[in-house]
Design a protein around this motif. Structure first.
Motif, short mmCIF file in Angstrom:
data_model
loop_
_atom_site.label_atom_id
_atom_site.label_comp_id
_atom_site.label_asym_id
_atom_site.label_seq_id
_atom_site.Cartn_x
_atom_site.Cartn_y
_atom_site.Cartn_z
N PRO A 160 0.80 -1.23 0.00
CA PRO A 160 0.00 0.00 0.00
C PRO A 160 0.83 1.28 0.00
O PRO A 160 0.31 2.34 -0.36
N ILE A 161 2.10 1.20 0.41
CA ILE A 161 2.93 2.41 0.41
C ILE A 161 3.80 2.47 -0.85
O ILE A 161 3.59 3.30 -1.72
N CYS A 162 4.76 1.57 -0.96
CA CYS A 162 5.72 1.63 -2.08
C CYS A 162 5.05 1.42 -3.43
O CYS A 162 5.17 2.24 -4.34
N LYS A 163 4.35 0.31 -3.57
CA LYS A 163 3.77 -0.02 -4.88
C LYS A 163 2.66 0.93 -5.27
O LYS A 163 2.58 1.39 -6.42
N ASP A 164 1.78 1.25 -4.34
CA ASP A 164 0.58 2.01 -4.70
C ASP A 164 0.84 3.50 -4.88
O ASP A 164 0.03 4.19 -5.50
N MET A 165 1.94 4.01 -4.34
CA MET A 165 2.29 5.39 -4.63
C MET A 165 2.59 5.56 -6.12
O MET A 165 2.40 6.63 -6.70
N VAL A 166 3.05 4.47 -6.74
CA VAL A 166 3.29 4.46 -8.18
C VAL A 166 2.03 4.09 -8.95
O VAL A 166 1.70 4.68 -9.98
N PHE A 167 1.28 3.12 -8.42
CA PHE A 167 0.12 2.60 -9.13
C PHE A 167 -1.11 3.50 -9.02
O PHE A 167 -1.89 3.60 -9.97
N GLY A 168 -1.30 4.16 -7.89
CA GLY A 168 -2.50 4.97 -7.68
C GLY A 168 -2.74 6.01 -8.76
O GLY A 168 -3.85 6.13 -9.29
N PRO A 169 -1.71 6.79 -9.14
CA PRO A 169 -1.92 7.82 -10.19
C PRO A 169 -1.90 7.26 -11.60
O PRO A 169 -2.13 8.00 -12.56
N GLN A 170 -1.62 5.96 -11.77
CA GLN A 170 -1.33 5.42 -13.09
C GLN A 170 -2.50 5.52 -14.07
O GLN A 170 -2.31 5.85 -15.24
N ALA A 171 -3.72 5.24 -13.60
CA ALA A 171 -4.87 5.25 -14.50
C ALA A 171 -5.04 6.61 -15.16
O ALA A 171 -5.19 6.72 -16.39
N ALA A 172 -5.02 7.66 -14.35
CA ALA A 172 -5.16 9.01 -14.91
C ALA A 172 -3.96 9.38 -15.75
O ALA A 172 -4.09 9.98 -16.83
N LEU A 173 -2.77 8.99 -15.31
CA LEU A 173 -1.55 9.36 -16.01
C LEU A 173 -1.51 8.78 -17.42
O LEU A 173 -1.18 9.48 -18.38
N VAL A 174 -1.84 7.50 -17.57
CA VAL A 174 -1.79 6.91 -18.91
C VAL A 174 -2.96 7.38 -19.77
O VAL A 174 -2.81 7.56 -20.99
N ALA A 175 -4.14 7.60 -19.16
CA ALA A 175 -5.28 8.11 -19.94
C ALA A 175 -4.99 9.49 -20.50
O ALA A 175 -5.42 9.82 -21.62
N GLU A 176 -4.25 10.28 -19.75
CA GLU A 176 -3.95 11.66 -20.16
C GLU A 176 -2.90 11.73 -21.27
O GLU A 176 -2.63 12.82 -21.80
N GLN A 177 -2.33 10.60 -21.65
CA GLN A 177 -1.34 10.58 -22.72
C GLN A 177 -2.00 10.62 -24.11
O GLN A 177 -1.33 10.91 -25.10
N PHE A 178 -3.33 10.32 -24.20
CA PHE A 178 -3.94 10.07 -25.51
C PHE A 178 -5.17 10.95 -25.75
O PHE A 178 -5.86 11.35 -24.82
N ASP A 179 -5.45 11.19 -27.04
CA ASP A 179 -6.69 11.86 -27.45
C ASP A 179 -7.88 10.93 -27.18
O ASP A 179 -7.75 9.70 -27.21
N ALA A 180 -9.05 11.51 -26.96
CA ALA A 180 -10.23 10.73 -26.60
C ALA A 180 -10.60 9.69 -27.65
O ALA A 180 -11.00 8.58 -27.32
N LYS A 181 -10.44 10.01 -28.92
CA LYS A 181 -10.90 9.12 -29.99
C LYS A 181 -10.05 7.84 -30.10
O LYS A 181 -10.48 6.87 -30.72
N VAL A 182 -8.85 7.84 -29.52
CA VAL A 182 -7.99 6.64 -29.57
C VAL A 182 -7.54 6.23 -28.17
O VAL A 182 -6.63 5.43 -28.03
N ARG A 183 -8.17 6.77 -27.16
CA ARG A 183 -7.69 6.58 -25.79
C ARG A 183 -7.75 5.14 -25.34
O ARG A 183 -6.81 4.63 -24.71
#
Length: 410
Positions: A327-350
């Motif tokens: 919950p500390i080491c791994k999830d500090m990296v994993f928690g923001p991941q969903a938003a971080l990777v979604a924000e890399q792409f345009d909506a039509k190809v996300r």
């Protein structure tokens, strides 16, 4: 959010259940031995599921961008639930010989294809519904289903492991898999009323969808796909070493009881249910890159002490090791991941971009982690190379995160 998260819990119960079983029972049952070679073979079938994930990512990414997020989530739930339940009905090596691992691999491939579309679909459903400044939190809520699913899998397997050894190996291990028949019915019911996201509805209304989303992504945003792969490396390596390799290592080398390890991981995974959205919220406040960087530094600093705590064979210290690691080491990296990777792409190809990049990363670095960890330890007799392997994964993710821009304020 509720429908998406409930379904994610069910999906990751199924997927993580296989990891536990591959560490504890599949070696003797499907490969006819309790040796290191059988354990490696078992972890190889574990890796096969990850190799199939990019196929699911590509197929379901295309469907998600062309047909919609909702349809993908219903199909992945059905495929995952039924393939997991069927594992509990398989004949063993003692019954049909080499046919047993072949059937096991076929069902593992089906699991991998299903989960290849699950994460992107579930997280995009919430990220694309998030209010301004809350994408990290909203994306992390279904992602916490990965922790909740592992809690469920660990708790069920922990209870079953209390059976006498003979009963556990003969029939007890099948119970957690057969429970998936009921879970898939519940999961489909929970998801049947999901509506499409406003982002996808707008694309449909304006007829602005891309005919071949993945090809469009690779032509226009290849760097985002590669960056998404890199962002996932640390979480996959560290996470699956913890959940699979350390179980086999601690039971066979350190003689720590299976039930102790399963309950320690179950406790840590329970804390993840709160930790994952917490770190997602933190990333909304201080930024994705800063939150992930802190998590990577914590992981690299703690990996060697983690193994030292296990080597004490002290139950409280074993529990402490997992509580810090997950919950500390791994999830500090994993928690923001969903938003971080979604924000890399345009909506039509996300959907295509997220699922393809993430699942290729999973195939290369997640499914292979228990196998590589076991091989490194077997060849050296030490956990030091395993620790260096984790640190190398942290470096790759750090580079991937900082080659992109900060997206939390967009």
């Amino acid at each position: 959010m509720v429908a998406s998260t409930v379904g994610t819990v069910m999906e990751w119960y199924d997927f993580n259940l296989y990891g536990l079983a591959s560490a504890l029972v599949f070696g003797p049952l499907f490969f006819g031995s309790s040796s290191t070679g059988a354990t490696l073979a078992s972890f190889a079938t574990f890796a096969v599921g990850f190799a199939a994930r990019p196929v699911g990512g590509i197929v379901f990414g295309h469907i998600g961008d062309r047909v919609g997020r909702k349809y993908v989530l219903l199909v992945t739930m059905l495929v995952m639930g039924l393939s997991t339940a069927l594992v509990g009905m398989l004949p063993t090596h003692a019954m049909i010989g080499v046919g047993a691992p072949i059937l096991l691999i076929v069902l593992r491939i089906a699991q991998g294809i299903a989960v290849g579309g699950e994460f992107a679909g579930a997280t995009l459903l919430t990220v694309e519904n998030a209010p301004p400044g809350r994408r990290g939190l909203y994306g992390a809520i279904p992602a916490m289903g990965t922790g909740a699913g592992f809690v469920l899998a660990s708790a069920v397997f922990g209870l079953i492991s209390l059976l006498p050894e003979d009963a556990f190996l003969q029939w007890g291990w099948r119970i957690p898999f057969l429970l998936s028949f009921g879970l898939v019915i519940f999961g489909v019911w929970a998801r049947r009323g999901i509506e499409e996201t406003p982002v996808f509805a707008e694309l449909e209304e304006q007829d602005d969808k891309v005919r071949f989303p993945l090809l469009h992504t690779l032509r226009t945003q290849p760097g985002a796909v590669v960056r998404t792969m890199g962002i996932t490396v640390s979480g996959f390596v560290w996470g699956y070493l913890i959940q699979a390799f350390t179980l086999a290592y601690a039971t066979s080398t350190l003689d720590i009881p299976k039930s102790t390890l399963l309950w320690a991981i179950a406790l840590a995974a329970t804390l993840e249910i709160g930790a994952i959205p917490l770190w997602g919220l933190v990333s909304d406040k201080i930024g994705r890159r800063k939150t992930v960087a802190l998590g990577l530094l914590a992981t690299a600093a703690f990996v060697h002490p983690f193994f030292q705590l296990l080597e004490t064979r002290s139950t409280p210290l074993v529990f402490l090791a997992y509580v810090i690691a997950m919950p500390i080491c791994k999830d500090m990296v994993f928690g923001p991941q969903a938003a971080l990777v979604a924000e890399q792409f345009d909506a039509k190809v996300r959907f295509s971009g997220v699922s393809t990049g993430r699942e290729i990363g999973g195939a290369l670095f997640g499914g292979t982690a228990p196998f590589i960890g076991t091989a490194l330890h077997a060849s050296t007799g030490s956990t030091a190379p395993v620790a260096l392997y984790v640190v190398a994964g942290c470096v790759v993710t750090l580079v991937a995160v900082f080659t992109g821009r900060e997206t939390a304020r967009d």
